[in-house]
Design a protein around this motif. Sequence first.
Motif, PDB file in Angstrom:
ATOM      1  N   PRO A   1      -0.779 -26.092 -43.105  1.00  0.00           N
ATOM      2  CA  PRO A   1      -1.672 -26.422 -42.092  1.00  0.00           C
ATOM      3  C   PRO A   1      -0.970 -26.724 -40.842  1.00  0.00           C
ATOM      4  CG  PRO A   1      -0.982 -28.362 -43.573  1.00  0.00           C
ATOM      5  CD  PRO A   1      -0.094 -27.070 -43.989  1.00  0.00           C
ATOM      6  N   GLN A   2      -1.849 -26.994 -40.044  1.00  0.00           N
ATOM      7  CA  GLN A   2      -1.236 -27.034 -38.484  1.00  0.00           C
ATOM      8  C   GLN A   2      -1.344 -28.733 -38.270  1.00  0.00           C
ATOM      9  OE1 GLN A   2      -2.289 -24.324 -35.143  1.00  0.00           O
ATOM     10  NE2 GLN A   2      -1.229 -23.833 -36.860  1.00  0.00           N
ATOM     11  N   LYS A   3       0.063 -29.031 -37.940  1.00  0.00           N
ATOM     12  CA  LYS A   3       0.283 -30.321 -37.712  1.00  0.00           C
ATOM     13  C   LYS A   3       0.848 -30.547 -36.203  1.00  0.00           C
ATOM     14  CE  LYS A   3       1.400 -31.029 -42.756  1.00  0.00           C
ATOM     15  NZ  LYS A   3       2.340 -31.674 -43.736  1.00  0.00           N
ATOM     16  N   PRO A   4       0.054 -30.552 -35.509  1.00  0.00           N
ATOM     17  CA  PRO A   4       0.469 -30.943 -34.058  1.00  0.00           C
ATOM     18  C   PRO A   4       0.701 -32.425 -33.863  1.00  0.00           C
ATOM     19  CG  PRO A   4      -1.974 -30.248 -34.060  1.00  0.00           C
ATOM     20  CD  PRO A   4      -1.274 -29.930 -35.477  1.00  0.00           C
TER      21      PRO A   4
ATOM     22  N   PRO B   1      -7.557 -24.740 -30.317  1.00  0.00           N
ATOM     23  CA  PRO B   1      -7.084 -25.358 -29.066  1.00  0.00           C
ATOM     24  C   PRO B   1      -8.304 -26.131 -28.496  1.00  0.00           C
ATOM     25  CG  PRO B   1      -7.330 -22.941 -28.134  1.00  0.00           C
ATOM     26  CD  PRO B   1      -7.397 -23.015 -29.914  1.00  0.00           C
ATOM     27  N   ASP B   2      -9.541 -25.780 -28.542  1.00  0.00           N
ATOM     28  CA  ASP B   2     -10.658 -26.594 -28.257  1.00  0.00           C
ATOM     29  C   ASP B   2     -10.744 -27.857 -29.061  1.00  0.00           C
ATOM     30  OD1 ASP B   2     -11.330 -24.987 -30.297  1.00  0.00           O
ATOM     31  OD2 ASP B   2     -13.296 -24.656 -30.032  1.00  0.00           O
ATOM     32  N   VAL B   3     -10.573 -27.751 -30.404  1.00  0.00           N
ATOM     33  CA  VAL B   3     -10.580 -28.639 -31.337  1.00  0.00           C
ATOM     34  C   VAL B   3      -9.531 -29.596 -31.203  1.00  0.00           C
ATOM     35  CG1 VAL B   3     -10.487 -29.511 -33.922  1.00  0.00           C
ATOM     36  CG2 VAL B   3     -11.784 -27.320 -33.058  1.00  0.00           C
ATOM     37  N   LEU B   4      -8.168 -29.031 -31.117  1.00  0.00           N
ATOM     38  CA  LEU B   4      -7.051 -29.984 -30.665  1.00  0.00           C
ATOM     39  C   LEU B   4      -7.115 -30.921 -29.450  1.00  0.00           C
ATOM     40  CD1 LEU B   4      -4.206 -30.861 -31.202  1.00  0.00           C
ATOM     41  CD2 LEU B   4      -3.466 -28.522 -30.329  1.00  0.00           C
TER      42      LEU B   4
ATOM     43  N   LYS C   1      -1.496 -38.733 -38.044  1.00  0.00           N
ATOM     44  CA  LYS C   1      -2.637 -38.189 -39.074  1.00  0.00           C
ATOM     45  C   LYS C   1      -3.862 -37.909 -38.904  1.00  0.00           C
ATOM     46  CE  LYS C   1      -3.478 -39.752 -43.565  1.00  0.00           C
ATOM     47  NZ  LYS C   1      -5.140 -39.344 -43.593  1.00  0.00           N
ATOM     48  N   ALA C   2      -4.513 -38.569 -37.881  1.00  0.00           N
ATOM     49  CA  ALA C   2      -5.830 -38.447 -37.360  1.00  0.00           C
ATOM     50  C   ALA C   2      -5.778 -36.971 -36.995  1.00  0.00           C
ATOM     51  CB  ALA C   2      -6.050 -39.554 -36.570  1.00  0.00           C
ATOM     52  N   ILE C   3      -4.945 -36.534 -35.802  1.00  0.00           N
ATOM     53  CA  ILE C   3      -4.832 -35.207 -35.392  1.00  0.00           C
ATOM     54  C   ILE C   3      -4.576 -34.096 -36.269  1.00  0.00           C
ATOM     55  CG2 ILE C   3      -3.646 -33.721 -33.685  1.00  0.00           C
ATOM     56  CD1 ILE C   3      -3.015 -36.412 -31.940  1.00  0.00           C
ATOM     57  N   ASP C   4      -3.608 -34.447 -37.477  1.00  0.00           N
ATOM     58  CA  ASP C   4      -3.465 -33.464 -38.595  1.00  0.00           C
ATOM     59  C   ASP C   4      -4.501 -33.349 -39.389  1.00  0.00           C
ATOM     60  OD1 ASP C   4      -1.063 -33.202 -37.236  1.00  0.00           O
ATOM     61  OD2 ASP C   4       0.181 -34.365 -38.707  1.00  0.00           O
ATOM     62  N   ASP C   5      -5.406 -34.266 -39.824  1.00  0.00           N
ATOM     63  CA  ASP C   5      -6.338 -34.472 -40.572  1.00  0.00           C
ATOM     64  C   ASP C   5      -7.511 -33.533 -39.890  1.00  0.00           C
ATOM     65  OD1 ASP C   5      -4.846 -35.758 -42.564  1.00  0.00           O
ATOM     66  OD2 ASP C   5      -6.250 -37.785 -42.173  1.00  0.00           O
TER      67      ASP C   5
ATOM     68  N   MET D   1      -7.274 -31.145 -37.828  1.00  0.00           N
ATOM     69  CA  MET D   1      -6.729 -29.789 -37.642  1.00  0.00           C
ATOM     70  C   MET D   1      -7.108 -29.136 -38.961  1.00  0.00           C
ATOM     71  SD  MET D   1      -6.740 -29.386 -34.352  1.00  0.00           S
ATOM     72  CE  MET D   1      -5.872 -27.633 -34.597  1.00  0.00           C
ATOM     73  N   ALA D   2      -6.666 -29.828 -39.965  1.00  0.00           N
ATOM     74  CA  ALA D   2      -6.706 -29.053 -41.415  1.00  0.00           C
ATOM     75  C   ALA D   2      -8.101 -29.129 -41.979  1.00  0.00           C
ATOM     76  CB  ALA D   2      -5.926 -30.206 -42.267  1.00  0.00           C
ATOM     77  N   SER D   3      -8.962 -29.894 -41.061  1.00  0.00           N
ATOM     78  CA  SER D   3     -10.472 -29.768 -41.529  1.00  0.00           C
ATOM     79  C   SER D   3     -11.110 -28.529 -41.088  1.00  0.00           C
ATOM     80  CB  SER D   3     -11.185 -31.036 -41.370  1.00  0.00           C
ATOM     81  OG  SER D   3     -11.451 -31.136 -40.083  1.00  0.00           O
TER      82      SER D   3
END
Length: 416
Positions: A219-222, A380-383, A406-410, A412-414
Amino acid sequence: MKLKRAWKGIAAALGVGMMVSAMGACGAGGADGSKTTLTFLSWNNEQVMRPYIDQFEQENPGIKVDFSYSPPTPEYIQTLQTRLVGNQAPDVFIITSENKADLIKNGYVRDLTNEPFMRNISQANKDFVSHQGKVYGMSVSSWASGIVYNKDLLAKAGAKEVPQTWDGFLQLCKKLKAAGVTPFLETIADGPSRIPDAFMGSQFDRDKVDVTSLIDRRPQKPGSDQREAAAAWMKLYDQGLVTRDTVGISGDDMKTQFINGQVAMICTGPWDLPSIGQAGLKYGMAPMPLMEKGMVNYAQGSPSPAYAIYSHLKGDKLKAAQKFLTFMDGHWALQRSADNGDAITVQGFKAKVKPEYEQVYRTNVQPGHYFLLMNFYAKPDVLTTVRQSETQQLVQGSISLDQWAKAIDDKMASVK
């Protein structure tokens, strides 16, 4: 390390300054004197692009440019997408952070890796629009942010310039605060702080991370990826050196307070230097402090959006599009862009920038030592949206750093 501001300020920096356009070709000039028509979709308006078009047509009398315009960023991307799926693709168009993944995945953009006009393009500019070792756009300029400082206010703390390390910067902030001077101000209202992106660039350089591969990670984990950088940046707030009211301070508010002598240092980019200079302040601009001593200095920054050629062009159409990119990589077009304020990064072109920007230009822009988080992750728009909202909560103290990541990673994973 391989390497528009996403919010209002970035969009301004990448507007007139970055001169990104799109165009294409249709048939070449034939024996009967007919001209090739090149469709050109730009997110700079015709007033900006007309000098380029006129000069290009003068140098290429067998080619006629058919210009169209759509403003950045969402409207431009929607216009381009509509034309692509409706079989009305422009022959050359803009590829940038928000659309490059879709354009490359769906095969709309031509591989430019071995084109002659790419030979002198900076590696950082290539990395910006690369995927799996292939380059899909030509970007000719870049920007980088830094610390703008009031020389007279720094002198009240016995300092002449901004320290090179983050620890030194924090110490300077403490001395300024003890001297009754507001040490530093940034904006969190217009977008996340620029400092963590700068630190992340140094971090990835240290860890030898190929940033062009980040978009393929699942998953993406920025959030997790930037946790170390964010932790260092948050010392400003944890140590009470910057007001948590930054969540409501716009970039314009920040600049106004600096111009009025209310704060010693701000973090911004070259777009604010003209108005600061007009205020008559004794000021300078320094590169971002290093997160840790011994790292390579990075700034938050980005290449300009790039020119892309429609992948289905062939024959005379393709030749005409290639001529346009060659022209935009040539001295006349680069000089015109430099005169308009672009920091040109094409090798062999001697760019002149404002004296105050010179140190950042040499330290970060020329060698490609800049990083912008949204350039290298999927969606990138979601990020940008989730990082903005979570960062405001982090600065206000309503969530912890671990919750932020965690909120950012969650989020991006969704998204798919």
